[in-house]
Design a protein around this motif. Structure first.
Motif: not given
Length: 215
Positions: A177-192
């Protein structure tokens, strides 16, 4: 303070730093990742290193071909198992009687240690599995298990099982799932969000214990 800011930057921009590590060290990057997970799980004074976020980000990089997924999973699994094992034996050796003013005592958060101990006393062996998904707490639990003289074979079973679940779930989530566009574009938010969700059980436990004390 610069060390703290550097660590926060590393955690929140771990994808960028992983790219730098891969570019500079190539296959030696596996050794660096091993070292980070080993220290985060194995050294009781180092609970602030990235764990969940590193697994997730590395899984994302594996999906891009930067890492071999199988090798990555093995490296993380072995590091997590050995880390907890070393932490257990440190706890068994020094126990809970570390003076607060000693070198090690200065690095140990007593409040988090108490929360971890209560959690361990309440849930027993399965705490070792549950704690894998709880930053900070997962570093203290093996130490407490050793200090409490938990049977090592009993500890090892939960150690291996917990490491397997933790490494597989966090790394494969990043891989798929890490390279799904919405996740990739908001990577820092996802990690938080990953960090917040991981810490949430500890926060709830702390609030519950404080309410009991208040009563």
């Amino acid at each position: 303070m610069s060390i703290i800011y550097g660590l926060i930057d590393f955690i929140l921009n771990i994808d960028e730093h992983l790219v730098e590590i891969i570019q500079q060290f190539g296959n030696w990057s596996y050794g660096i990742l091993f070292g980070i997970i080993f220290v985060e799980t194995g050294i009781v004074i180092m609970p602030f290193l990235p764990g969940d976020s590193l697994l997730f980000a590395s899984g994302t990089m594996a999906a891009l071909g930067a890492f071999n997924l199988t090798t990555l999973l093995i490296v993380f699994f072995v590091a997590a198992v050995i880390g907890d094992t070393v932490n257990y034996h440190i706890g068994k050796k020094v126990g809970m009687s570390i003076p607060e003013k000693s070198f090690i005592g200065r690095f140990i958060n007593r409040e988090r240690m108490e929360i971890a101990q209560k959690f361990f006393n309440k849930h027993g062996g399965k705490t070792i599995v549950i704690a894998r998904f709880m930053p900070f707490i997962r570093t203290f639990i093996p130490f407490i298990a050793g200090a409490s003289r938990m049977n090592y074979k009993y500890f090892l079973f939960y150690n291996v099982f917990g490491a397997f679940l933790w490494v597989m779930s966090c790394t494969l989530l990043g891989y798929f799932f890490g390279n799904i566009p919405i996740i990739k574009d908001n990577f820092s938010t996802v990690l938080i969000l990953i960090i917040v969700i991981s810490v949430l059980p500890a926060i709830i436990g702390a609030i519950g214990s404080r309410k009991k004390k208040a009563k």
